[in-house]
Design a protein around this motif. Structure first.
Motif, PDB file in Angstrom:
ATOM      1  N   ALA A 234       0.816  -1.217   0.000  1.00 41.75           N
ATOM      2  CA  ALA A 234       0.000   0.000   0.000  1.00 41.75           C
ATOM      3  C   ALA A 234       0.850   1.267   0.000  1.00 41.75           C
ATOM      4  O   ALA A 234       0.507   2.261  -0.662  1.00 41.75           O
ATOM      5  N   VAL A 235       1.949   1.267   0.749  1.00 35.84           N
ATOM      6  CA  VAL A 235       2.839   2.429   0.778  1.00 35.84           C
ATOM      7  C   VAL A 235       3.414   2.691  -0.608  1.00 35.84           C
ATOM      8  O   VAL A 235       3.491   3.835  -1.070  1.00 35.84           O
ATOM      9  N   GLU A 236       3.814   1.612  -1.289  1.00 34.33           N
ATOM     10  CA  GLU A 236       4.396   1.733  -2.624  1.00 34.33           C
ATOM     11  C   GLU A 236       3.375   2.271  -3.621  1.00 34.33           C
ATOM     12  O   GLU A 236       3.689   3.150  -4.443  1.00 34.33           O
ATOM     13  N   TRP A 237       2.165   1.770  -3.559  1.00 34.16           N
ATOM     14  CA  TRP A 237       1.122   2.216  -4.471  1.00 34.16           C
ATOM     15  C   TRP A 237       0.805   3.689  -4.253  1.00 34.16           C
ATOM     16  O   TRP A 237       0.591   4.450  -5.209  1.00 34.16           O
ATOM     17  N   ASN A 238       0.805   4.123  -3.004  1.00 37.65           N
ATOM     18  CA  ASN A 238       0.542   5.531  -2.713  1.00 37.65           C
ATOM     19  C   ASN A 238       1.650   6.426  -3.261  1.00 37.65           C
ATOM     20  O   ASN A 238       1.388   7.472  -3.869  1.00 37.65           O
ATOM     21  N   GLU A 239       2.906   5.991  -3.084  1.00 41.59           N
ATOM     22  CA  GLU A 239       4.004   6.819  -3.586  1.00 41.59           C
ATOM     23  C   GLU A 239       4.061   6.804  -5.105  1.00 41.59           C
ATOM     24  O   GLU A 239       4.468   7.786  -5.727  1.00 41.59           O
ATOM     25  N   MET A 240       3.670   5.701  -5.713  1.00 42.57           N
ATOM     26  CA  MET A 240       3.623   5.632  -7.169  1.00 42.57           C
ATOM     27  C   MET A 240       2.754   6.769  -7.720  1.00 42.57           C
ATOM     28  O   MET A 240       3.110   7.441  -8.697  1.00 42.57           O
ATOM     29  N   ARG A 241       1.617   6.995  -7.078  1.00 38.58           N
ATOM     30  CA  ARG A 241       0.672   8.005  -7.557  1.00 38.58           C
ATOM     31  C   ARG A 241       0.981   9.408  -7.057  1.00 38.58           C
ATOM     32  O   ARG A 241       0.534  10.399  -7.652  1.00 38.58           O
ATOM     33  N   HIS A 242       1.758   9.484  -5.959  1.00 34.97           N
ATOM     34  CA  HIS A 242       2.081  10.788  -5.373  1.00 34.97           C
ATOM     35  C   HIS A 242       3.576  10.856  -5.062  1.00 34.97           C
ATOM     36  O   HIS A 242       3.978  10.947  -3.900  1.00 34.97           O
ATOM     37  N   PRO A 243       4.426  10.809  -6.084  1.00 30.53           N
ATOM     38  CA  PRO A 243       5.868  10.780  -5.849  1.00 30.53           C
ATOM     39  C   PRO A 243       6.389  12.106  -5.299  1.00 30.53           C
ATOM     40  O   PRO A 243       5.786  13.167  -5.502  1.00 30.53           O
ATOM     41  N   ASN A 244       7.515  12.013  -4.596  1.00 23.30           N
ATOM     42  CA  ASN A 244       8.145  13.228  -4.086  1.00 23.30           C
ATOM     43  C   ASN A 244       9.157  13.760  -5.108  1.00 23.30           C
ATOM     44  O   ASN A 244       9.297  13.209  -6.198  1.00 23.30           O
ATOM     45  N   ILE A 245       9.898  14.783  -4.744  1.00 21.57           N
ATOM     46  CA  ILE A 245      10.802  15.431  -5.679  1.00 21.57           C
ATOM     47  C   ILE A 245      11.892  14.486  -6.192  1.00 21.57           C
ATOM     48  O   ILE A 245      12.397  14.629  -7.297  1.00 21.57           O
ATOM     49  N   ARG A 246      12.248  13.500  -5.378  1.00 19.58           N
ATOM     50  CA  ARG A 246      13.253  12.517  -5.796  1.00 19.58           C
ATOM     51  C   ARG A 246      12.616  11.353  -6.543  1.00 19.58           C
ATOM     52  O   ARG A 246      13.078  10.958  -7.604  1.00 19.58           O
ATOM     53  N   SER A 247      11.542  10.819  -5.996  1.00 20.12           N
ATOM     54  CA  SER A 247      10.987   9.585  -6.553  1.00 20.12           C
ATOM     55  C   SER A 247      10.203   9.791  -7.847  1.00 20.12           C
ATOM     56  O   SER A 247       9.918   8.826  -8.555  1.00 20.12           O
ATOM     57  N   LYS A 248       9.873  11.026  -8.186  1.00 17.47           N
ATOM     58  CA  LYS A 248       9.119  11.251  -9.425  1.00 17.47           C
ATOM     59  C   LYS A 248       9.924  10.851 -10.657  1.00 17.47           C
ATOM     60  O   LYS A 248       9.347  10.665 -11.741  1.00 17.47           O
ATOM     61  N   ASN A 249      11.233  10.704 -10.495  1.00 11.64           N
ATOM     62  CA  ASN A 249      12.059  10.280 -11.620  1.00 11.64           C
ATOM     63  C   ASN A 249      11.901   8.801 -11.948  1.00 11.64           C
ATOM     64  O   ASN A 249      12.318   8.345 -13.016  1.00 11.64           O
ATOM     65  N   THR A 250      11.300   8.041 -11.041  1.00  4.70           N
ATOM     66  CA  THR A 250      11.162   6.599 -11.269  1.00  4.70           C
ATOM     67  C   THR A 250       9.723   6.096 -11.180  1.00  4.70           C
ATOM     68  O   THR A 250       9.433   5.008 -11.650  1.00  4.70           O
ATOM     69  N   TYR A 251       8.822   6.895 -10.582  1.00  8.65           N
ATOM     70  CA  TYR A 251       7.411   6.527 -10.532  1.00  8.65           C
ATOM     71  C   TYR A 251       6.679   7.311 -11.620  1.00  8.65           C
ATOM     72  O   TYR A 251       6.456   8.506 -11.491  1.00  8.65           O
ATOM     73  N   TRP A 252       6.310   6.617 -12.707  1.00  7.68           N
ATOM     74  CA  TRP A 252       5.766   7.276 -13.890  1.00  7.68           C
ATOM     75  C   TRP A 252       4.271   7.015 -14.032  1.00  7.68           C
ATOM     76  O   TRP A 252       3.803   5.871 -13.904  1.00  7.68           O
ATOM     77  N   GLU A 253       3.539   8.067 -14.341  1.00  3.61           N
ATOM     78  CA  GLU A 253       2.093   7.949 -14.511  1.00  3.61           C
ATOM     79  C   GLU A 253       1.723   6.970 -15.616  1.00  3.61           C
ATOM     80  O   GLU A 253       0.704   6.273 -15.520  1.00  3.61           O
ATOM     81  N   ILE A 254       2.546   6.881 -16.660  1.00  4.71           N
ATOM     82  CA  ILE A 254       2.226   5.969 -17.762  1.00  4.71           C
ATOM     83  C   ILE A 254       2.228   4.506 -17.311  1.00  4.71           C
ATOM     84  O   ILE A 254       1.700   3.648 -18.019  1.00  4.71           O
ATOM     85  N   ASN A 255       2.790   4.244 -16.129  1.00  9.95           N
ATOM     86  CA  ASN A 255       2.854   2.862 -15.634  1.00  9.95           C
ATOM     87  C   ASN A 255       1.749   2.518 -14.641  1.00  9.95           C
ATOM     88  O   ASN A 255       1.664   1.362 -14.217  1.00  9.95           O
ATOM     89  N   TRP A 256       0.901   3.502 -14.272  1.00 10.41           N
ATOM     90  CA  TRP A 256      -0.128   3.167 -13.291  1.00 10.41           C
ATOM     91  C   TRP A 256      -1.542   3.608 -13.663  1.00 10.41           C
ATOM     92  O   TRP A 256      -2.520   3.008 -13.217  1.00 10.41           O
ATOM     93  N   ARG A 257      -1.671   4.633 -14.470  1.00  7.71           N
ATOM     94  CA  ARG A 257      -2.988   5.219 -14.690  1.00  7.71           C
ATOM     95  C   ARG A 257      -3.996   4.193 -15.215  1.00  7.71           C
ATOM     96  O   ARG A 257      -5.145   4.133 -14.744  1.00  7.71           O
ATOM     97  N   SER A 258      -3.589   3.353 -16.156  1.00  4.69           N
ATOM     98  CA  SER A 258      -4.553   2.438 -16.792  1.00  4.69           C
ATOM     99  C   SER A 258      -4.737   1.124 -16.037  1.00  4.69           C
ATOM    100  O   SER A 258      -5.519   0.268 -16.475  1.00  4.69           O
ATOM    101  N   ILE A 259      -4.055   0.952 -14.909  1.00  7.12           N
ATOM    102  CA  ILE A 259      -4.207  -0.311 -14.161  1.00  7.12           C
ATOM    103  C   ILE A 259      -4.816  -0.099 -12.776  1.00  7.12           C
ATOM    104  O   ILE A 259      -4.861  -1.029 -11.969  1.00  7.12           O
ATOM    105  N   GLU A 260      -5.291   1.104 -12.504  1.00  9.50           N
ATOM    106  CA  GLU A 260      -5.814   1.416 -11.164  1.00  9.50           C
ATOM    107  C   GLU A 260      -6.826   0.397 -10.674  1.00  9.50           C
ATOM    108  O   GLU A 260      -6.815   0.003  -9.501  1.00  9.50           O
TER     109      GLU A 260
END
Length: 285
Positions: free
Chosen positions: A141-167
């Motif tokens: 659950a923590v990972e899924w939350n950060e995937m959708r709401h990345p911080n200034i560092r993690s936004k470089n690796t958590y990409w919207e194109i990888n989660w939006r269509s699988i919600e």
């Protein structure tokens, strides 16, 4: 494709693509003089890292561990930065096993960094759709939350194109979840806040997938952690815990990133007693 049977489980490695990342980043504060004795390095100080999902067939259920780097999911610039020499050929790998992406029932995501999650979606008529349309995707659950709401560092690796269509396919858990009898996902944090490992036990047979807190066989030393880790001390402590546990069980350790070994089995003293190797890499010839 390499395979191994461990208890009731059959594991087969699919072709998920390959990256080449800086060796110093992958081994953190460990000097190159030490880690380069255990893992090959090229003239750019890069090491080869596979991104190969593991097809786990258990009790007539087809489970995928992580999803590969995908196809046409990284730009030409990103290919250069991350040393991407080939992209995923998951459909081809599955076809050789007389399967398709429709036959995957469950996807277990250890975490959602781009090199693990790009394969979750694919392009179809200009739109991104789920690669595995019939699969339920399990992630912390923590990972899924950060995937959708990345911080200034993690936004470089958590990409919207990888989660939006699988919600609608996501199933989250907190500390631990049993996927099937004997097979569980365990939250560790460390590499990312929501990072998880996968543990399977069937009588005396055990395998542990440490994902990115032990991405290759050369990371066996509990102190050898990645500069990419968000919580390196957690990585050390969790690795120490699960290496001790695995040594006592004489468990198999299976890898997603290792360019040389698919799996390694250690005895109670931490010595290698068996292994499954990959064919020599064409990138190291």
């Amino acid at each position: 494709m390499e395979s191994i049977t461990i208890g009731r489980a059959k594991l087969t490695w699919l072709n998920g693509g390959v990256t080449h990342l800086d060796g110093g980043a992958m081994f953190g504060v460990v000097p190159r003089a030490l880690w380069s004795k255990k893992y090959e390095v090229n003239e750019k100080n890069q090491i080869e890292l596979r991104t190969d999902p593991i097809l786990l067939q258990l009790d007539n259920v087809n489970i995928l561990i992580d999803s590969g780097i995908g196809d046409e999911k990284v730009t030409e610039k990103q290919k250069q930065i991350f040393g991407v020499k080939e992209e995923s050929k998951i459909e081809k790998s599955l076809a050789e096993l007389h399967l398709s992406t429709n036959d995957i029932d469950i996807v277990c995501m250890t975490h959602l960094h781009f090199d693990h999650a790009c394969g979750l979606t694919r392009w179809e008529e200009g739109k991104l759709v789920p690669t595995f349309p019939n699969a339920e995707i399990h992630v912390n659950a923590v990972e899924w939350n950060e995937m959708r709401h990345p911080n200034i560092r993690s936004k470089n690796t958590y990409w919207e194109i990888n989660w939006r269509s699988i919600e609608g396919k996501i199933h989250t858990f907190e500390s631990e979840e049993e996927i099937l009898p004997g097979l569980k996902m365990v939250h560790t944090s460390g590499h990312s806040d929501g990072h998880s490992i996968i543990v399977f036990e069937d009588n005396k047979e055990t395998f542990i997938h440490m994902s990115d807190i032990m991405p290759t066989h050369a990371h066996q030393n509990v102190l050898w952690v990645l500069a990419y880790d968000d919580y390196p001390v957690s990585s050390v402590l969790e690795k120490e815990k699960w290496m001790t546990y695995g040594y006592e069980k004489q468990a198999w350790y299976v890898f997603y990133h290792d360019a040389f070994y698919r799996a390694v089995k250690f005895n109670s003293d931490g010595k290698v007693i068996d292994s499954v190797t990959r064919p020599p890499s064409k990138y190291n010839e």
